[in-house]
Write a protein that holds these residues in place. Structure first.
Motif, mmCIF file in Angstrom:
data_model
loop_
_atom_site.group_PDB
_atom_site.id
_atom_site.type_symbol
_atom_site.label_atom_id
_atom_site.label_comp_id
_atom_site.label_asym_id
_atom_site.label_seq_id
_atom_site.Cartn_x
_atom_site.Cartn_y
_atom_site.Cartn_z
ATOM 1 N N THR A 209 0.846 -1.195 0.000
ATOM 2 C CA THR A 209 0.000 0.000 0.000
ATOM 3 C C THR A 209 0.879 1.242 0.000
ATOM 4 N N HIS A 210 0.355 2.329 -0.537
ATOM 5 C CA HIS A 210 1.081 3.602 -0.457
ATOM 6 C C HIS A 210 0.088 4.752 -0.570
ATOM 7 N N HIS A 211 0.416 5.851 0.073
ATOM 8 C CA HIS A 211 -0.411 7.047 -0.030
ATOM 9 C C HIS A 211 0.439 8.280 0.274
ATOM 10 N N THR A 212 -0.100 9.428 -0.072
ATOM 11 C CA THR A 212 0.624 10.689 0.073
ATOM 12 C C THR A 212 0.129 11.446 1.293
ATOM 13 N N LEU A 213 1.070 11.893 2.120
ATOM 14 C CA LEU A 213 0.770 12.724 3.281
ATOM 15 C C LEU A 213 0.973 14.182 2.900
ATOM 16 N N LYS A 214 0.117 15.048 3.363
ATOM 17 C CA LYS A 214 0.174 16.460 2.988
ATOM 18 C C LYS A 214 0.557 17.340 4.175
ATOM 19 N N ASN A 215 1.427 18.301 3.900
ATOM 20 C CA ASN A 215 1.774 19.361 4.856
ATOM 21 C C ASN A 215 2.100 18.811 6.242
ATOM 22 N N ILE A 216 3.195 18.080 6.308
ATOM 23 C CA ILE A 216 3.599 17.512 7.595
ATOM 24 C C ILE A 216 4.907 18.152 8.071
ATOM 25 N N PRO A 217 5.059 18.335 9.387
ATOM 26 C CA PRO A 217 6.347 18.770 9.922
ATOM 27 C C PRO A 217 7.343 17.634 9.834
ATOM 28 N N CYS A 218 8.580 17.953 9.498
ATOM 29 C CA CYS A 218 9.583 16.919 9.227
ATOM 30 C C CYS A 218 10.898 17.292 9.910
#
Length: 361
Positions: A209-218
């Motif tokens: 599975t894969h998906h995109t995370l948006k606007n995260i602190p890194c």
């Protein structure tokens, strides 16, 4: 140690920094020795679409088999020994056996058969072993290690016959098993198919599975600062953040959130998007290594992200962690490692185990 501290499970974290191009780099050895892997997580900051080459590598991962009620002696039958075990790249692990309660069996690609046994089973089998490192005052668990490639266990020898008689006649052990293999030829495939045809089994491909995370602190990471003394966050905080991201836990401590007060460690920056890819199943070290090689090549073309992360989790109830090092469950059964790969081919390697494990290599 105070009673309050003893309530919390301890763990061991070993950190290593090197470069993939360094001839003394041990990244390949560390991957190959972690035999039993059930989950892989890849995190690529500033990426919205999984590269086709990485998808292709994962789609080519070896299948694995869940074999029901298999007698352990089948792993020692002459044809199976000669055609599969002694040629390597084959892995077997007893399924749904709890390392701190049940008997647990593992066959390493090196040909070592590990039997982690309770006291009653050990005494009834009559095989030579050692008390588990994680017994309390009285030995209630024992580990038997059989090197099936050793000449003394060649079919027909006295020792081979004695071992076979113990697990076939004296105490016939049967368990559900997970099997996987890599780079085998026609003879090996024929032998395995013959064995599988005699028992109930299921063939599986690792789930992807894969998906995109948006606007995260890194967290901000610099290759030279693995300990997080000046430029980067420290390893424990980084791994904690990785765990939060994998579980999709908010790292912003929003005022209106009543679920999590977790905050991304400093120093940090904001990432507009990040791709999270997860693979679960029974995954061989060979497959992991091919994926790691592909992730290294991700930086062959210019990319916005300065690093990517690969985390590999071992089975919690495997009788070993790295190589033939005994693994215990204690409170979590954790045994995993993480690569942080940088643009210049530098890497960080974090290897973590619980309190009932030897120090990673």
């Amino acid at each position: 140690m105070s009673p309050e501290l003893e309530k919390f499970p301890r763990n061991v974290l070993v950190c290593e920094k090197s470069n993939f191009l360094n001839e003394k780099s041990r990244h390949d050895i560390h991957v190959s020795k972690h035999n039993f892997n059930y989950k892989i997580s890849v995190l690529i900051p500033e990426c919205g679409i999984l590269p086709a080459k990485i998808t292709s590598v994962i789609n080519r991962f070896s299948p694995y088999y869940l074999v029901r009620n298999l007698p352990v002696y089948e792993l020692l039958e002459e044809t199976f020994l000669e055609s599969i075990v002694k040629k390597g790249n084959f892995y077997a692990l007893s399924y749904s056996t709890k390392i701190d309660e049940d008997n647990s069996i593992a066959l390493l690609s090196s040909g070592q058969l590990i039997l982690s046994l309770d006291k009653d089973t050990y005494e009834r089998l009559g095989l030579e072993g050692q008390p588990s490192q994680y017994n309390h005052k009285k030995a209630m668990r024992f580990v038997v290690t059989l090197d099936l490639t050793d000449k003394s266990l060649t079919p027909g020898t006295k020792r081979y016959q004695r071992v076979l008689s113990s697990i076939k006649d004296r105490l016939p052990l049967r368990y559900d098993f997970l099997f996987t293999k890599c780079n085998t030829g026609a003879d090996e495939d024929k032998t395995l198919c013959k064995l599988l045809s005699q028992y109930s089994y299921e063939e599986h491909k690792p789930a992807f599975t894969h998906h995109t995370l948006k606007n995260i602190p890194c967290p901000t990471l610099y290759p030279s600062d693995i300990q997080g003394k000046t430029l980067s966050c420290d390893p424990h905080h980084f791994l904690e953040w990785l765990g939060a991201v994998n579980l999709e836990i908010s790292c912003e401590n929003a005022a209106d959130s009543f679920l999590s007060t977790y905050v991304c460690p400093e120093p940090k920056s904001s990432v507009s998007q990040a791709l999270l890819c997860t693979v679960t199943g029974f995954i061989s070290p060979e497959n992991v290594f091919v994926l790691l090689q592909e992730l290294r090549q991700y930086f062959d073309e210019p990319k916005f992200t300065p690093w990517i992360s690969l985390t590999v989790h071992g089975f919690m109830d495997s009788p070993v962690s790295w190589g033939a090092t005994e693994h215990g469950f204690f409170k979590g059964g954790e045994n995993f490692y993480n690569f942080v790969c940088f643009k210049n081919q530098d890497y960080w390697l974090h290897m973590a185990v619980g309190a009932q494990d030897g120090c990673p290599p």
